[in-house]
Design an enzyme around this catalytic site. Structure first.
Site, PDB file in Angstrom:
ATOM      1  N   CYS A   1     -61.012  82.206 -36.577  1.00 35.02           N
ATOM      2  CA  CYS A   1     -60.863  80.780 -36.296  1.00 35.02           C
ATOM      3  C   CYS A   1     -59.550  80.275 -36.884  1.00 35.02           C
ATOM      4  CB  CYS A   1     -62.018  79.976 -36.902  1.00 35.02           C
ATOM      5  SG  CYS A   1     -63.580  80.223 -36.045  1.00 35.02           S
ATOM      6  N   GLU A   2     -58.907  79.381 -36.156  1.00 29.48           N
ATOM      7  CA  GLU A   2     -57.661  78.771 -36.612  1.00 29.48           C
ATOM      8  C   GLU A   2     -57.901  77.965 -37.889  1.00 29.48           C
ATOM      9  OE1 GLU A   2     -55.512  75.253 -34.551  1.00 29.48           O
ATOM     10  OE2 GLU A   2     -54.788  77.081 -33.599  1.00 29.48           O
TER      11      GLU A   2
END
Length: 135
Positions: free
Chosen positions: A54-55
């Site tokens: 995930c960013e």
């Protein structure tokens, strides 16, 4: 309408997001939804619960009782917290076998989130869906 965990029911979230007619409306709806997601305690924000890929930082906790799965999640990004509410509304209170039969990507596609799912965010959402299906 909310369930026992204080999360909104899937139909309401789906209807809310589908009713949005602009990127701004969708953004406001996601921010509003993000406020309904209870924050995880520091003890739950472990490496084991962190979703890789995930960013932004995302944590997902899966608990099972009598075959029924319950999810808790958090993120350091408000927009992602709104997306988490939408995702969890689809799977909360279901059995793993039922979740695995669902086409979660297709379900999410119906929620008008595409303008917010950049390629890196899409990878994060896929990582969340994978963790939901395997943990």
């Amino acid at each position: 309408m909310t369930d026992s965990l204080g999360q909104q029911k899937p139909v309401n979230i789906k209807a809310l997001l589908q009713a949005c007619r602009s990127k701004e409306e969708t953004f406001k709806a996601l921010v509003t939804l993000s406020k309904t997601l209870p924050r995880l305690s520091a003890e739950k924000k472990t490496e084991e619960n962190k979703v890789k890929g995930c960013e932004s930082a995302v944590w997902l906790v899966v608990e099972e009782s009598h075959g029924i799965r319950h999810f808790k999640a958090d993120s350091d990004a408000k927009l992602m917290r709104g997306v988490l509410v939408a995702i969890l509304s689809l799977v909360e209170g279901k059995m793993l076998a039922d979740i695995q039969k669902m086409d979660l990507k297709a379900e999410l596609a119906e929620l008008n989130l595409s303008s917010y799912l950049t390629s890196s965010r899409t990878n994060g959402v896929l990582a969340i869906l994978n963790k939901i299906n395997t943990v």
